[in-house]
Enzyme design. Structure first.
Site, short mmCIF file in Angstrom:
data_model
loop_
_atom_site.label_atom_id
_atom_site.label_comp_id
_atom_site.label_asym_id
_atom_site.label_seq_id
_atom_site.Cartn_x
_atom_site.Cartn_y
_atom_site.Cartn_z
N ILE A 116 0.75 -1.30 -0.07
CA ILE A 116 0.03 0.03 0.04
C ILE A 116 0.92 1.24 0.06
O ILE A 116 0.44 2.50 -0.45
CB ILE A 116 -0.92 0.01 1.32
CG1 ILE A 116 -2.26 1.18 1.00
CG2 ILE A 116 -0.08 0.38 2.64
CD1 ILE A 116 -2.96 0.95 2.06
N SER A 156 2.90 -8.84 -14.55
CA SER A 156 3.81 -7.81 -15.09
C SER A 156 4.06 -8.18 -16.67
O SER A 156 4.17 -9.39 -17.19
CB SER A 156 4.89 -7.53 -14.74
OG SER A 156 5.93 -7.06 -15.39
N GLU A 168 7.00 -7.94 -17.85
CA GLU A 168 8.09 -8.41 -17.78
C GLU A 168 7.85 -9.75 -18.16
O GLU A 168 8.78 -10.46 -18.47
CB GLU A 168 8.89 -8.02 -16.38
CG GLU A 168 9.37 -6.66 -16.54
CD GLU A 168 10.56 -6.48 -17.33
OE1 GLU A 168 11.50 -7.54 -17.26
OE2 GLU A 168 10.72 -5.72 -17.99
N TYR A 183 13.19 -11.32 -12.12
CA TYR A 183 12.04 -10.68 -11.72
C TYR A 183 10.91 -11.14 -12.47
O TYR A 183 9.79 -11.41 -11.80
CB TYR A 183 12.19 -9.12 -11.72
CG TYR A 183 10.74 -8.17 -11.71
CD1 TYR A 183 10.01 -7.98 -10.55
CD2 TYR A 183 10.08 -7.94 -12.90
CE1 TYR A 183 8.91 -7.27 -10.48
CE2 TYR A 183 8.85 -7.50 -12.86
CZ TYR A 183 8.36 -7.13 -11.72
OH TYR A 183 7.19 -6.50 -11.77
O1 G4F Z 1 12.13 1.99 -15.47
P1 G4F Z 1 12.54 0.65 -15.42
O2 G4F Z 1 13.40 0.36 -14.58
O3 G4F Z 1 11.32 -0.27 -15.68
P2 G4F Z 1 11.13 -1.91 -16.25
O4 G4F Z 1 12.58 -2.52 -16.07
O5 G4F Z 1 10.51 -1.79 -17.68
O6 G4F Z 1 10.02 -2.40 -15.02
C1 G4F Z 1 8.76 -1.73 -14.72
O7 G4F Z 1 7.97 -2.03 -15.65
C2 G4F Z 1 7.42 -3.51 -15.24
C3 G4F Z 1 6.28 -3.67 -16.15
O8 G4F Z 1 6.79 -4.00 -17.57
C4 G4F Z 1 7.22 -3.69 -13.79
F1 G4F Z 1 6.55 -5.08 -13.73
C5 G4F Z 1 8.34 -3.66 -13.10
O9 G4F Z 1 8.17 -3.87 -11.78
C6 G4F Z 1 8.76 -1.96 -13.17
O10 G4F Z 1 7.82 -1.36 -12.90
O11 G4F Z 1 13.20 0.30 -17.00
C7 G4F Z 1 12.69 0.56 -18.24
C8 G4F Z 1 13.66 0.57 -19.31
C9 G4F Z 1 14.54 -0.74 -19.28
O12 G4F Z 1 14.56 -1.02 -20.60
C10 G4F Z 1 15.98 0.05 -19.01
O13 G4F Z 1 16.91 -0.99 -19.38
O14 G4F Z 1 14.62 1.84 -19.32
C11 G4F Z 1 15.90 1.26 -19.33
N1 G4F Z 1 16.84 2.06 -18.72
C12 G4F Z 1 17.73 2.92 -19.63
N2 G4F Z 1 18.68 3.58 -18.58
C13 G4F Z 1 16.92 2.44 -17.42
C14 G4F Z 1 17.96 3.18 -17.45
N3 G4F Z 1 16.41 1.86 -16.35
C15 G4F Z 1 16.46 2.30 -15.09
N4 G4F Z 1 15.95 1.82 -14.17
N5 G4F Z 1 17.43 3.24 -14.85
C16 G4F Z 1 18.23 3.90 -16.15
O15 G4F Z 1 19.15 4.60 -15.86
#
Ligand code: G4F
Length: 339
Positions: free
Chosen positions: A11, A129, A131, A153
């Site tokens: 929550i 998800s 994912e 994950y």
């Molecule tokens: O924002 P992200 O970390 O989200 P991701 O991995 O897509 O996961 C989120 O969405 C999922 C649903 O599809 C959920 F299940 C999960 O819990 C979460 O909410 O990364 C998004 C994209 C990735 O491809 C990553 O490689 O952004 C790319 N990215 C590029 N630079 C980055 C970065 N991600 C993060 N976190 N930080 C970076 O600097």
């Protein structure tokens, strides 16, 4: 009339806070499972719930402890249970595979087993998800697309999804899974890429930073607004029969496009401020996600209305406000943003 009772795990997170507000508006008695540390340090852990805290019933328990979840469910006896709690940061799941699997799989199993034992009529929602689709086998993805997770994950979410289906089939539990695509908001954690970009763009605009280090900016995601996505969770539990639904906008955009829009909203060029950091690339990437939410639209009457551009703008405006209101000391302290 007695109020319907909802129990939300997770929550304190982005989705949990929007869902709690939504259910309170619908006159539910809203209970939440939180970690003990959240009750000890509410300012730090309960900030997303600030405006509704006085209307909530919070219980401390741990996803790692069946006994603690069993105790909470026995005392609340919910009519609806939304299981949102998880280790949800994909990057972190590469660093600590074992705790991600333990928390996400066992936590889901404990909640399902306790409900089966104590509240078998309770309707259950599992936060699946996109994912789970991982290296996507078709574009766009539907409820019928095969799973091919690319991280621990994702694997943990497939296991939770299968546990949910199995409790539905074996014990007749009203158990549904939402296959939610990325959903964001000004309440998103700073470790996720959208919030990382919006907060850095705001800091750069204010002269508090100059660069944002990013990994793979060519990755594409189907980004919606979390406030709209929690409504889909609720509608799923109002159906006569449980089911599994893709919840998505149907549009896909790259991280680069997100950065371009966020910076240009502030009159900046992302190319001057995005720095590529090889350490932020993942060992296995999900290159593109795009969901087809036709089933949710047809069966649940759910469809998103907030556009990608409106989402980016809302996040950047909110961060600009937060960063502008910071004292010099706060601003200096926050130089080490999570990456
Ligand atoms: O924002 P992200 O970390 O989200 P991701 O991995 O897509 O996961 C989120 O969405 C999922 C649903 O599809 C959920 F299940 C999960 O819990 C979460 O909410 O990364 C998004 C994209 C990735 O491809 C990553 O490689 O952004 C790319 N990215 C590029 N630079 C980055 C970065 N991600 C993060 N976190 N930080 C970076 O600097």
């Amino acid at each position: 009339m007695t109020k319907r009772i909802a129990l939300i795990t997770g929550i304190t997170g982005q989705d949990g806070s929007y869902l709690a507000e939504f259910l309170l508006e619908k006159d539910y008695a809203v209970h939440g499972v939180v970690r003990r540390v959240a009750l000890e340090d509410p300012e730090h852990h309960l900030w997303r719930l600030r405006s509704v805290l006085q209307d909530l019933h919070l219980h401390s328990a741990s996803l790692e402890s069946f006994a603690s979840l069993h105790r909470v469910i026995r005392s609340v006896l919910p009519d609806e249970c939304y299981h949102l709690a998880a280790q949800s940061f994909v990057s972190y799941s590469f660093e600590d595979e074992f705790s991600t699997l333990n928390t996400n799989i066992n936590g889901t199993h404990y909640v399902l087993a306790a409900l089966h034992d104590l509240a078998p009529k309770c309707r259950f929602y599992f936060a699946g998800s996109s994912e789970m689709f991982g290296r996507v086998e078709e574009v766009p993805q539907t409820e019928k697309t095969r799973f091919h997770p690319r991280s621990v994950y994702g694997i943990s979410k497939v296991a939770g999804f299968e546990l949910t289906r199995n409790y539905r089939e074996a014990y007749d539990l009203h158990a549904s899974s939402g296959i939610l695509y990325n959903h964001e908001s000004p309440r998103r954690g700073y470790e996720f890429v959208t919030r990382k970009i919006s907060s850095h763009a705001a800091r750069i605009k204010l002269g508090l930073a100059s660069k944002v280090p990013l990994g793979n900016i060519e990755a594409k995601r189907d980004w919606g607004h979390a406030r709209e996505y929690v409504k889909a969770m609720w509608v799923m539990l109002q159906q006569p029969r449980p089911g599994d639904y893709v919840v998505a906008t149907g549009e896909t955009h790259s991280v680069r496009e997100f950065a371009e829009l966020a910076f240009s909203h502030l009159g900046l060029d992302y190319k001057d401020h995005v720095a590529s950091d090889p350490q932020l690339f993942r060992p296995a990437e999900v290159d593109m996600l795009q969901g087809d939410a036709s089933l949710a639209r047809a069966t649940l009457g759910w469809k998103p209305t907030i556009s990608f551009y409106e989402l980016v703008r809302e996040m950047v405006d909110a961060d600009l406000k937060i960063q502008s209101g910071r004292s010099v000391i706060d601003a200096a302290r926050s130089v080490g943003f999570p990456q």
